[in-house]
Design a protein around this motif. Structure first.
Motif, short mmCIF file in Angstrom:
data_model
loop_
_atom_site.label_atom_id
_atom_site.label_comp_id
_atom_site.label_asym_id
_atom_site.label_seq_id
_atom_site.Cartn_x
_atom_site.Cartn_y
_atom_site.Cartn_z
N GLU A 85 41.57 167.87 -11.05
CA GLU A 85 40.91 166.56 -10.96
C GLU A 85 41.41 165.77 -9.76
N ILE A 86 42.71 165.84 -9.49
CA ILE A 86 43.26 165.16 -8.32
C ILE A 86 42.69 165.77 -7.04
N VAL A 87 42.62 167.09 -6.99
CA VAL A 87 42.07 167.76 -5.81
C VAL A 87 40.62 167.37 -5.61
N LYS A 88 39.84 167.33 -6.69
CA LYS A 88 38.44 166.93 -6.58
C LYS A 88 38.30 165.54 -5.96
N LYS A 89 39.14 164.61 -6.40
CA LYS A 89 39.09 163.25 -5.87
C LYS A 89 39.45 163.23 -4.39
N GLU A 90 40.48 163.99 -4.03
CA GLU A 90 40.92 164.03 -2.63
C GLU A 90 39.87 164.68 -1.73
N LEU A 91 39.25 165.73 -2.22
CA LEU A 91 38.21 166.38 -1.43
C LEU A 91 36.98 165.49 -1.24
N LYS A 93 37.06 162.38 -0.79
CA LYS A 93 37.39 161.43 0.27
C LYS A 93 37.26 162.04 1.66
N ALA A 94 37.45 163.35 1.72
CA ALA A 94 37.49 164.03 3.04
C ALA A 94 36.13 164.11 3.70
#
Length: 94
Positions: A85-91, A93-94
């Protein structure tokens, strides 16, 4: 469906032999068989070659290949879903 299952499905659907694809990838047939069974990981350039050889979308095969890598990395981690879930949020943003 994982990467190995997908390439096996595509290969069989087109009536191709493992040895044919292995030769095109410049690997031996047992190595290709292990990739199909998920016992060995294909290299990124092999994934792209397979997409061409199997007349399929490169993006789809790369997504399955990457997903397999993430699963292997996180499958024994109790916080895997939270990390994803954290990775999904960060991606996003990219």
């Amino acid at each position: 469906m994982n990467f190995g299952e997908k390439i096996k499905e595509l290969r069989e659907g087109q009536g191709l032999l493992q040895r044919h694809l292995a030769a095109n990838l410049e690997i031996d047939t047992p190595m290709f068989s292990k990739i199909e069974r998920g016992e060995r990981k294909a290299k990124r350039d092999q994934v792209l070659q397979l997409a061409t050889l199997l007349h399929t979308d490169k993006s789809t095969l790369l997504s399955l290949w990457l997903a397999d890598q993430v699963i292997d990395l996180l499958k024994s981690e109790p916080q895997a879903n939270e990390a994803i879930e954290i990775v999904k949020k960060e991606l996003a943003k990219a």
